[in-house]
Design an enzyme around this catalytic site. Structure first.
Site, PDB file in Angstrom:
ATOM      1  N   HIS A   1      -9.384 -90.786  45.368  1.00 32.19           N
ATOM      2  CA  HIS A   1      -8.319 -92.036  44.982  1.00 32.19           C
ATOM      3  C   HIS A   1      -7.078 -91.543  45.616  1.00 32.19           C
ATOM      4  CE1 HIS A   1      -6.513 -95.410  43.175  1.00 32.19           C
ATOM      5  NE2 HIS A   1      -7.682 -95.946  42.649  1.00 32.19           N
TER       6      HIS A   1
ATOM      7  N   HIS B   1     -12.609-102.158  51.032  1.00 26.88           N
ATOM      8  CA  HIS B   1     -11.364-102.974  51.660  1.00 26.88           C
ATOM      9  C   HIS B   1     -11.681-103.853  52.883  1.00 26.88           C
ATOM     10  CE1 HIS B   1      -8.169-101.660  49.071  1.00 26.88           C
ATOM     11  NE2 HIS B   1      -8.896-100.441  49.024  1.00 26.88           N
TER      12      HIS B   1
ATOM     13  N   GLU C   1     -20.102 -97.514  42.592  1.00 26.97           N
ATOM     14  CA  GLU C   1     -19.286 -97.377  41.325  1.00 26.97           C
ATOM     15  C   GLU C   1     -19.185 -98.788  40.642  1.00 26.97           C
ATOM     16  OE1 GLU C   1     -15.263 -97.283  43.059  1.00 26.97           O
ATOM     17  OE2 GLU C   1     -15.504 -95.172  43.811  1.00 26.97           O
TER      18      GLU C   1
ATOM     19  N   GLU D   1     -16.139 -86.959  39.059  1.00 23.30           N
ATOM     20  CA  GLU D   1     -15.166 -87.313  40.284  1.00 23.30           C
ATOM     21  C   GLU D   1     -13.630 -87.001  39.720  1.00 23.30           C
ATOM     22  OE1 GLU D   1     -16.020 -90.602  42.852  1.00 23.30           O
ATOM     23  OE2 GLU D   1     -13.776 -90.756  43.399  1.00 23.30           O
TER      24      GLU D   1
ATOM     25  N   HIS E   1     -17.752-100.566  45.081  1.00 23.52           N
ATOM     26  CA  HIS E   1     -17.412-100.813  43.598  1.00 23.52           C
ATOM     27  C   HIS E   1     -17.541-102.172  43.475  1.00 23.52           C
ATOM     28  CE1 HIS E   1     -14.335-100.295  40.338  1.00 23.52           C
ATOM     29  NE2 HIS E   1     -15.363-101.120  39.865  1.00 23.52           N
TER      30      HIS E   1
ATOM     31  N   ARG F   1     -13.809-109.112  43.185  1.00 21.87           N
ATOM     32  CA  ARG F   1     -12.675-109.351  43.964  1.00 21.87           C
ATOM     33  C   ARG F   1     -12.974-108.955  45.558  1.00 21.87           C
ATOM     34  NH1 ARG F   1      -8.045-105.167  41.633  1.00 21.87           N
ATOM     35  NH2 ARG F   1      -8.744-106.422  39.881  1.00 21.87           N
ATOM     36  N   HIS F   2     -13.971-108.144  45.768  1.00 23.25           N
ATOM     37  CA  HIS F   2     -14.247-107.648  47.075  1.00 23.25           C
ATOM     38  C   HIS F   2     -16.056-107.647  47.351  1.00 23.25           C
ATOM     39  CE1 HIS F   2     -14.140-103.800  45.032  1.00 23.25           C
ATOM     40  NE2 HIS F   2     -12.894-103.820  45.049  1.00 23.25           N
TER      41      HIS F   2
ATOM     42  N   ARG G   1     -11.248-114.893  52.955  1.00 21.64           N
ATOM     43  CA  ARG G   1     -11.408-116.169  53.686  1.00 21.64           C
ATOM     44  C   ARG G   1     -12.802-116.661  53.305  1.00 21.64           C
ATOM     45  NH1 ARG G   1      -8.060-117.014  58.336  1.00 21.64           N
ATOM     46  NH2 ARG G   1      -6.046-116.303  57.962  1.00 21.64           N
TER      47      ARG G   1
ATOM     48  N   ARG H   1     -16.945-104.964  41.044  1.00 21.67           N
ATOM     49  CA  ARG H   1     -16.207-105.211  40.180  1.00 21.67           C
ATOM     50  C   ARG H   1     -16.566-106.608  39.183  1.00 21.67           C
ATOM     51  NH1 ARG H   1     -10.993-102.062  40.729  1.00 21.67           N
ATOM     52  NH2 ARG H   1     -10.328-103.410  38.742  1.00 21.67           N
TER      53      ARG H   1
ATOM     54  N   THR I   1      -8.567 -99.100  40.807  1.00 22.38           N
ATOM     55  CA  THR I   1      -8.979 -98.251  39.327  1.00 22.38           C
ATOM     56  C   THR I   1      -7.522 -97.506  39.176  1.00 22.38           C
ATOM     57  OG1 THR I   1     -11.030 -98.153  40.342  1.00 22.38           O
ATOM     58  CG2 THR I   1     -10.667 -96.646  38.430  1.00 22.38           C
TER      59      THR I   1
ATOM     60  N   HIS J   1      -9.241 -96.658  51.200  1.00 21.72           N
ATOM     61  CA  HIS J   1      -7.964 -97.535  51.653  1.00 21.72           C
ATOM     62  C   HIS J   1      -7.117 -96.726  52.814  1.00 21.72           C
ATOM     63  CE1 HIS J   1      -3.639 -98.854  51.089  1.00 21.72           C
ATOM     64  NE2 HIS J   1      -4.493-100.131  50.939  1.00 21.72           N
TER      65      HIS J   1
ATOM     66  N   ASN K   1     -15.303 -95.385  51.273  1.00 19.46           N
ATOM     67  CA  ASN K   1     -15.451 -96.511  50.578  1.00 19.46           C
ATOM     68  C   ASN K   1     -14.962 -97.698  51.226  1.00 19.46           C
ATOM     69  OD1 ASN K   1     -14.203 -98.768  49.062  1.00 19.46           O
ATOM     70  ND2 ASN K   1     -14.138 -97.296  47.034  1.00 19.46           N
TER      71      ASN K   1
HETATM   72  N1  PXP Z   1     -12.741 -93.032  43.764  1.00 19.29           N
HETATM   73  C1  PXP Z   1     -12.908 -93.980  42.951  1.00 19.29           C
HETATM   74  C2  PXP Z   1     -13.648 -93.684  41.619  1.00 19.29           C
HETATM   75  C3  PXP Z   1     -12.126 -95.101  43.311  1.00 19.29           C
HETATM   76  O1  PXP Z   1     -12.143 -96.142  41.994  1.00 19.29           O
HETATM   77  C4  PXP Z   1     -11.540 -95.386  44.273  1.00 19.29           C
HETATM   78  C5  PXP Z   1     -11.040 -96.580  44.975  1.00 19.29           C
HETATM   79  O2  PXP Z   1     -11.866 -97.728  44.730  1.00 19.29           O
HETATM   80  C6  PXP Z   1     -11.942 -94.396  45.367  1.00 19.29           C
HETATM   81  C7  PXP Z   1     -12.369 -93.182  45.181  1.00 19.29           C
HETATM   82  C8  PXP Z   1     -11.056 -94.574  46.720  1.00 19.29           C
HETATM   83  O3  PXP Z   1      -9.517 -94.425  46.801  1.00 19.29           O
HETATM   84  P1  PXP Z   1      -8.923 -94.978  48.001  1.00 19.29           P
HETATM   85  O4  PXP Z   1      -9.211 -96.360  48.353  1.00 19.29           O
HETATM   86  O5  PXP Z   1      -7.495 -94.961  47.528  1.00 19.29           O
HETATM   87  O6  PXP Z   1      -9.151 -94.082  49.153  1.00 19.29           O
END
Ligand code: PXP
Length: 247
Positions: free
Chosen positions: A198, A14, A73, A158, A47, A53-54, A22, A49, A104, A221, A11
């Site tokens: 997650h 981030h 997502e 998931e 994702h 935001r990102h 910025r 959103r 999430t 993350h 993912n």
């Molecule tokens: N899966 C889903 C459905 C999510 O919403 C997220 C966070 O965006 C992740 C996985 C990844 O989570 P993490 O960033 O905590 O690894």
């Protein structure tokens, strides 16, 4: 499915968050996609959103052009369904969205839907599947949500590993892990693919790899956080070279 055949979706929200914070042209998301794929990511997850935001709409479209497999997502809204049909990712994962949340926070509340909401959701899933997009539902690891995912005709679930990750920190994760195992077993019995994600990190991942029938993990993350330390050394040396070579 053996642990070594578990797929990894990375993912990159981030990375997009640093860019958006910025309003800069860097970090280049395409460079991030290419590096993730070169380093072993089986798919890229983003994702889009509602509050943007990102990841931005344009980022998603460019990423789609360059990445081999995209997992998109999104919330179950008309806007996102229309966007996904235009984007044509390989996978769509429906997630709940709450404007005030940091990330999430829970799985989809599938068992709280009215008959009408359920009918509309099923229709949206079908629209994406008709366009050749595989549909996954982000759910809490409980048996009712797994059954409902099957009724809605999703291809995959998931399983939300966030509560497991929190309980791991408290050294009391057995019951959360058990819920994930039971949900994974039932999903497989119902011919649903089992994904999970997650809050997974370098410490808590080992236990998750024991989940039966695990197809794919989605991690963001922790990977981006770790890359600060793995990459900070070179990043400082690179800027020092510019300073030292000037004049
Ligand atoms: N899966 C889903 C459905 C999510 O919403 C997220 C966070 O965006 C992740 C996985 C990844 O989570 P993490 O960033 O905590 O690894």
């Amino acid at each position: 499915m053996t642990a070594s055949s578990v797929l990894l979706g990375v993912n990159i929200d981030h990375v997009a968050f640093i860019k958006k914070s910025r309003e800069t042209s860097y970090p280049d998301l395409i460079q991030a996609v290419k590096l993730c794929e070169k380093s072993g990511a089986d798919s890229i997850t983003i994702h889009l959103r509602e509050d943007r935001r990102h990841i931005q709409d344009g980022d998603a479209i460019t990423i789609r052009q360059y990445c081999k497999k995209l997992n998109f997502e999104m919330a179950n809204t008309d806007e996102m369904i229309a966007f996904a049909l235009k984007l044509k990712p390989n996978f769509c994962c429906f997630v709940p969205e709450n404007r005030d949340e940091k990330t999430t926070e829970g799985g989809l509340a599938l068992n709280e839907m009215t008959t009408m909401q359920e009918k509309l959701f099923k229709k949206n899933i079908e629209k994406l599947q008709d366009a050749g997009i595989e549909v996954s539902l982000f759910i809490d690891p409980n048996l009712e949500s797994v059954k409902k995912s099957k009724e809605l005709r999703a291809t995959s679930v998931e399983l939300h590993t966030g509560p497991y990750a929190i309980s791991y920190e408290l050294n009391n994760y057995q019951s959360e892990l058990r819920k994930l195992v039971d949900a994974a077993n039932l999903a497989n019995d119902l011919s649903l693919k089992v994904n999970a994600g997650h809050g997974l990190n370098y410490k808590n991942l080992q236990q998750i790899l024991k989940l039966p029938y695990l197809n794919e993990l989605n991690i963001g993350h922790a990977i981006i956080a770790e890359s600060v330390f793995i990459g900070l050394d070179d990043a400082i040396k690179k800027i020092k070279r510019i300073i030292d070579n000037s004049g």
